[in-house]
Design a protein around this motif. Structure first.
Motif, PDB file in Angstrom:
ATOM      1  N   VAL A 161       0.850  -1.196   0.000  1.00  0.00           N
ATOM      2  CA  VAL A 161       0.000   0.000   0.000  1.00  0.00           C
ATOM      3  C   VAL A 161       0.882   1.240   0.000  1.00  0.00           C
ATOM      4  O   VAL A 161       2.049   1.177   0.424  1.00  0.00           O
ATOM      5  CB  VAL A 161      -0.940   0.031   1.231  1.00  0.00           C
ATOM      6  N   PRO A 162       0.365   2.376  -0.444  1.00  0.00           N
ATOM      7  CA  PRO A 162       1.170   3.599  -0.411  1.00  0.00           C
ATOM      8  C   PRO A 162       1.191   4.222   0.981  1.00  0.00           C
ATOM      9  O   PRO A 162       0.255   4.063   1.762  1.00  0.00           O
ATOM     10  CB  PRO A 162       0.448   4.518  -1.400  1.00  0.00           C
ATOM     11  N   HIS A 163       2.287   4.903   1.268  1.00  0.00           N
ATOM     12  CA  HIS A 163       2.324   5.733   2.463  1.00  0.00           C
ATOM     13  C   HIS A 163       1.375   6.911   2.248  1.00  0.00           C
ATOM     14  O   HIS A 163       0.999   7.228   1.119  1.00  0.00           O
ATOM     15  CB  HIS A 163       3.744   6.270   2.691  1.00  0.00           C
ATOM     16  N   LYS A 164       1.014   7.574   3.325  1.00  0.00           N
ATOM     17  CA  LYS A 164       0.262   8.811   3.173  1.00  0.00           C
ATOM     18  C   LYS A 164       1.177   9.856   2.538  1.00  0.00           C
ATOM     19  O   LYS A 164       2.290  10.090   3.016  1.00  0.00           O
ATOM     20  CB  LYS A 164      -0.211   9.316   4.535  1.00  0.00           C
ATOM     21  N   ALA A 165       0.725  10.457   1.472  1.00  0.00           N
ATOM     22  CA  ALA A 165       1.549  11.444   0.780  1.00  0.00           C
ATOM     23  C   ALA A 165       0.682  12.429   0.016  1.00  0.00           C
ATOM     24  O   ALA A 165      -0.426  12.089  -0.422  1.00  0.00           O
ATOM     25  CB  ALA A 165       2.528  10.755  -0.176  1.00  0.00           C
TER      26      ALA A 165
END
Length: 209
Positions: free
Chosen positions: A141-145
Motif C-alpha cells: 500500500v502507499p504511504h500517506k503522501a
C-alpha cells in the motif's frame, strides 16, 4: 499554455530507471493513468485530463478504515476552494476501482465515504505508487503522501507522513496559494498568507515603480 503533446507519456516513463524513488521537485511529474471512481461511476482518467490545472495527488493506504475517510471527506467537502484556485484533487490507493465504488456508495454512518466530489484512482498494479516513491513494499500500500503538481505538470511540493498522522486541508490550500503567488510574482513567497491584500499591493507598487 501546456499542450497535450508535451505531457510525459506512459511509454516514456516505462523506459526510465529508478522511478521508485521520490520524484525530483521542479521536474516533470511522473505520468499516471488508471481506472477510477468519479460521481459514483467507473471511469478511466489520466494526467492528461487535468492539463493546465494544478493537481493534488492524495495517496492513502486503505479503503474502509477509520482515519482515511475523515481526511478524504474533508478534502471532498472543500473541493470548491480548490477549484477556485484552478486546482483539482485526485485520491489514490492500491485498492481496486470496485472497492472504491463500494466505499463511495456506502453511507458515511455505515463506514463509507458516501457521495464524493473528487475522483478516487485505483493503483491496483502499484505502478503509480512506485513511480511516486511512496509504495510500502511489505504491505503493498502507499504511504500517506501529498503531491502538488502545477499547471505545467511540474512537481512543486511533496509531503509524506506516518499512516497515523492526519493531513490538513488548510495547509494544502496554503501551499497551492504560495506556489501560485510565486508563479505570478516570482522570487520567494512571504511567510504570511500568500497574496493577502497588503502583500499584493506592496508587490504591485514595487513593480510599478
Amino acid at each position: 499554455m501546456l499542450k497535450i503533446s508535451e505531457v510525459c507519456c506512459e511509454d516514456e516513463y516505462d523506459s526510465m530507471k529508478n522511478y521508485e524513488k521520490t520524484p525530483v521537485l521542479m521536474k516533470r511529474a511522473p505520468f499516471w493513468s488508471g481506472a477510477a471512481v468519479q460521481n459514483a461511476k467507473l471511469v478511466n482518467i489520466s494526467m492528461k485530463d487535468f492539463i493546465n490545472k494544478y493537481m493534488v495527488l492524495i495517496f492513502y493506504p486503505y479503503d474502509f478504515t477509520i482515519v482515511c475517510p475523515s481526511e478524504l471527506i474533508q478534502f471532498s467537502d472543500r473541493f470548491e476552494e480548490f477549484q477556485d484556485l484552478d486546482s483539482e484533487l485526485i485520491a489514490v490507493s492500491t485498492d481496486s476501482q470496485y472497492t472504491h465504488l463500494a466505499w463511495t456508495t456506502t453511507p458515511r454512518q455505515n463506514g463509507g465515504l458516501g457521495g464524493m466530489n473528487i475522483p478516487i484512482l485505483s493503483d491496483k498494479n502499484h505502478r503509480i505508487s512506485k513511480r511516486y516513491g511512496v509504495l510500502d513494499e511489505e504491505l503493498g500500500v502507499p504511504h500517506k503522501a501529498i503531491f502538488i503538481i502545477d499547471n505545467k505538470q511540474i512537481l512543486r511540493h511533496v509531503s509524506t507522513s506516518d499512516m497515523a498522522i492526519s493531513r490538513s486541508v488548510d495547509e494544502v490550500l496554503r501551499v497551492i496559494k504560495a506556489c501560485q503567488f510565486v508563479d505570478k510574482y516570482g522570487n520567494v513567497c512571504p511567510m504570511r498568507s500568500p497574496c493577502d491584500d497588503d502583500t499584493c499591493e506592496s508587490k504591485n507598487t514595487k513593480d510599478n515603480d
